[in-house]
Design a protein around this motif. Structure first.
Motif, mmCIF file in Angstrom:
data_model
loop_
_atom_site.group_PDB
_atom_site.id
_atom_site.type_symbol
_atom_site.label_atom_id
_atom_site.label_comp_id
_atom_site.label_asym_id
_atom_site.label_seq_id
_atom_site.Cartn_x
_atom_site.Cartn_y
_atom_site.Cartn_z
ATOM 1 N N TYR A 12 0.816 -1.214 0.000
ATOM 2 C CA TYR A 12 0.000 0.000 0.000
ATOM 3 C C TYR A 12 0.850 1.264 0.000
ATOM 4 N N SER A 13 2.008 1.229 0.643
ATOM 5 C CA SER A 13 2.899 2.396 0.603
ATOM 6 C C SER A 13 3.405 2.628 -0.818
ATOM 7 N N ASN A 14 3.628 1.559 -1.559
ATOM 8 C CA ASN A 14 4.036 1.696 -2.948
ATOM 9 C C ASN A 14 2.929 2.323 -3.788
ATOM 10 N N LEU A 15 1.684 2.051 -3.411
ATOM 11 C CA LEU A 15 0.550 2.643 -4.126
ATOM 12 C C LEU A 15 0.466 4.142 -3.864
ATOM 13 N N LEU A 16 0.663 4.565 -2.621
ATOM 14 C CA LEU A 16 0.673 5.994 -2.306
ATOM 15 C C LEU A 16 1.817 6.703 -3.026
ATOM 16 N N PHE A 17 2.960 6.021 -3.091
ATOM 17 C CA PHE A 17 4.125 6.564 -3.775
ATOM 18 C C PHE A 17 3.803 6.849 -5.241
ATOM 19 N N LYS A 18 3.085 5.934 -5.883
ATOM 20 C CA LYS A 18 2.735 6.110 -7.286
ATOM 21 C C LYS A 18 1.650 7.162 -7.467
ATOM 22 N N TYR A 19 0.762 7.303 -6.493
ATOM 23 C CA TYR A 19 -0.245 8.363 -6.564
ATOM 24 C C TYR A 19 0.412 9.738 -6.564
ATOM 25 N N PHE A 20 1.423 9.901 -5.727
ATOM 26 C CA PHE A 20 2.138 11.177 -5.640
ATOM 27 C C PHE A 20 2.760 11.526 -6.993
ATOM 28 N N LEU A 21 3.367 10.543 -7.646
ATOM 29 C CA LEU A 21 3.989 10.775 -8.948
ATOM 30 C C LEU A 21 2.936 10.998 -10.033
ATOM 31 N N ALA A 22 1.836 10.240 -9.967
ATOM 32 C CA ALA A 22 0.788 10.389 -10.978
ATOM 33 C C ALA A 22 0.155 11.775 -10.918
ATOM 34 N N GLU A 23 -0.021 12.302 -9.724
ATOM 35 C CA GLU A 23 -0.576 13.650 -9.589
ATOM 36 C C GLU A 23 0.368 14.679 -10.191
ATOM 37 N N GLY A 24 1.671 14.430 -10.078
ATOM 38 C CA GLY A 24 2.635 15.330 -10.704
ATOM 39 C C GLY A 24 2.549 15.307 -12.217
ATOM 40 N N VAL A 25 2.313 14.121 -12.789
ATOM 41 C CA VAL A 25 2.183 14.022 -14.242
ATOM 42 C C VAL A 25 0.955 14.784 -14.726
ATOM 43 N N VAL A 26 -0.177 14.601 -14.046
ATOM 44 C CA VAL A 26 -1.418 15.259 -14.456
ATOM 45 C C VAL A 26 -1.305 16.772 -14.314
ATOM 46 N N PRO A 48 -1.006 4.767 -11.874
ATOM 47 C CA PRO A 48 -2.441 4.576 -12.141
ATOM 48 C C PRO A 48 -2.974 5.578 -13.154
ATOM 49 N N ALA A 49 -3.981 5.173 -13.878
ATOM 50 C CA ALA A 49 -4.564 6.016 -14.921
ATOM 51 C C ALA A 49 -5.459 7.079 -14.303
ATOM 52 N N PRO A 50 -5.303 8.334 -14.695
ATOM 53 C CA PRO A 50 -6.174 9.395 -14.141
ATOM 54 C C PRO A 50 -7.531 9.413 -14.818
ATOM 55 N N LEU A 51 -8.519 9.885 -14.071
ATOM 56 C CA LEU A 51 -9.873 10.081 -14.598
ATOM 57 C C LEU A 51 -10.095 11.581 -14.674
ATOM 58 N N LEU A 52 -9.817 12.153 -15.820
ATOM 59 C CA LEU A 52 -9.833 13.600 -15.979
ATOM 60 C C LEU A 52 -11.247 14.132 -16.144
ATOM 61 N N ASP A 53 -11.390 15.435 -15.832
ATOM 62 C CA ASP A 53 -12.660 16.151 -15.974
ATOM 63 C C ASP A 53 -13.767 15.444 -15.182
ATOM 64 N N ASP A 54 -14.917 15.251 -15.826
ATOM 65 C CA ASP A 54 -16.052 14.622 -15.158
ATOM 66 C C ASP A 54 -16.172 13.138 -15.472
ATOM 67 N N THR A 55 -15.185 12.562 -16.116
ATOM 68 C CA THR A 55 -15.274 11.148 -16.450
ATOM 69 C C THR A 55 -15.212 10.266 -15.217
ATOM 70 N N TYR A 56 -14.658 10.806 -14.118
ATOM 71 C CA TYR A 56 -14.567 9.990 -12.914
ATOM 72 C C TYR A 56 -15.947 9.642 -12.376
ATOM 73 N N ARG A 57 -16.938 10.503 -12.623
ATOM 74 C CA ARG A 57 -18.292 10.199 -12.144
ATOM 75 C C ARG A 57 -18.850 8.965 -12.859
ATOM 76 N N LYS A 58 -18.561 8.873 -14.148
ATOM 77 C CA LYS A 58 -19.045 7.730 -14.916
ATOM 78 C C LYS A 58 -18.264 6.467 -14.566
ATOM 79 N N GLU A 59 -16.926 6.604 -14.491
ATOM 80 C CA GLU A 59 -16.083 5.446 -14.249
ATOM 81 C C GLU A 59 -16.283 4.874 -12.852
#
Length: 342
Positions: A12-26, A48-59
């Motif tokens: 789970y710590s590895n998952l948080l680590f990747k979230y931090f980097l993914a937010e930087g990419v977006v 992880p793949a980002p859900l941009l705009d309002d697509t996160y509501r659908k996904e």
């Protein structure tokens, strides 16, 4: 400087680590990824793949339906005389979107990863080009990492020295499993390590680099392997925020009915205290996380409506203390959102 204590198996710590980097990419930030365990190129491919705009509501529609069904089941367990009592507001009246949502079941597209500028530091490659020597009585791996970070900060303009020449940006630094044997440090395998101050010196210099530059850093560390508690105290004092993840995998809580809805606990040891002597500590300290099919969620730990006879008395007392803290919560955690989605 965000310091994350890894869970026992580092899942789970590895998952948080990747979230931090993914937010930087977006957000279009520059990345600097350092590791001695896995090549940074492979880490960036697993974001992880980002859900941009309002697509996160659908996904995430099915996730919302699942949460509503859980709330309905809980309401069925509550006695009828408590049904008409006013409910505590779980979400703020005004909602402001902060950050982005990510789908852990999908990987970020290579095109999006290549849209930002990133730098990698793989210890085994770096040491092959350097002589075997220590610098300033510091571990050679730590010294090389500091040198690389300082070079990137100065050459890429993150120190703010040339604000007119290029548009300002933020550098996100991620360091994986710092302090492990792979970095050439022995603090994880001995109560009396030979070089007890090498990690402390590294963090002291790193914090100075972060203070004078437009950068933020996250560090994961196998704290459960460090037997010398004095080292952890020094690391905590040199960090701005310290968060520990405790996974239920392999523990008795994994089969405990009280924790059946969660996969682990989140321990907030320290929060930033910039420009103040002490940090603001909320009464609400009992946080738990669970990994859904698409979301990693941090929630407030609470007692289930019905405690069955199979639950031991010690487990009930253990969680009863959590309920007392939750009832007296104050600040953003008490009046804010019910849980945090990543």
């Amino acid at each position: 400087l965000v310091f994350t204590e890894e869970d026992k198996y580092g899942l789970y710590s590895n998952l948080l680590f990747k979230y931090f980097l993914a937010e930087g990419v977006v957000c279009g930030h520059d990345l600097f990824v350092a590791s001695a365990k896995e090549h940074p190129d492979n880490i960036l491919k697993e974001l992880p793949a980002p859900l941009l705009d309002d697509t996160y509501r659908k996904e995430l529609g099915d996730e919302a339906v699942a949460v509503k069904s859980e709330d309905f089941q809980d309401s069925m367990k509550i006695a009828w005389r408590y049904q008409n009592l006013p409910k505590i507001e779980a979400s703020p009246t005004t909602y402001t979107k902060f950050g982005h949502y990510y789908d852990v079941s999908k990987k970020m597209s290579p095109e999006l990863c290549q849209s930002v500028k990133w730098h990698s530091f793989y210890l085994h490659e770096e040491l092959s080009f350097e002589p075997k020597m220590k610098t300033c009585n510091m571990n050679i791996g730590y010294a090389r990492l500091l040198q690389s970070i300082q070079t990137i900060i100065s050459q890429e303009g993150f120190d703010g020295s040339d604000p007119q020449k290029k548009q300002r940006n933020v550098l996100r630094i991620g360091i994986e499993s710092l302090g492990s044997m792979l970095w050439g440090d022995d603090i994880c395998c001995s109560d009396t390590p030979e070089d007890t101050h090498s990690l402390t010196k590294f963090l002291y210099v790193l914090r100075g680099l972060l203070r004078k530059s437009l950068s933020a850093c996250i560090i994961t560390m196998p704290a459960h392997l460090i037997q010398n508690k004095a080292i952890m105290e020094r690391v905590t004092n040199l960090s701005d925020m310290v968060v520990g993840l405790e996974s239920f995998i392999g523990s008795e809580r994994e089969t405990n009915p009280l924790y059946k809805d969660y996969h682990g606990l989140v321990h907030v040891h320290q929060i930033p205290r910039l420009n103040s002597l002490i940090c603001d500590v909320s009464d609400t300290k009992d946080l738990a996380f669970r990994l859904k099919r698409k979301l990693f969620t941090i929630e407030r730990l609470h007692l289930p409506p019905d405690l069955s006879d199979t639950v031991s008395r010690t487990s009930k007392q253990d969680l009863a203390g959590s309920a007392k803290l939750l009832s007296s919560g104050c600040g953003a955690m008490a009046i804010g959102k019910k849980h945090l989605d990543f």
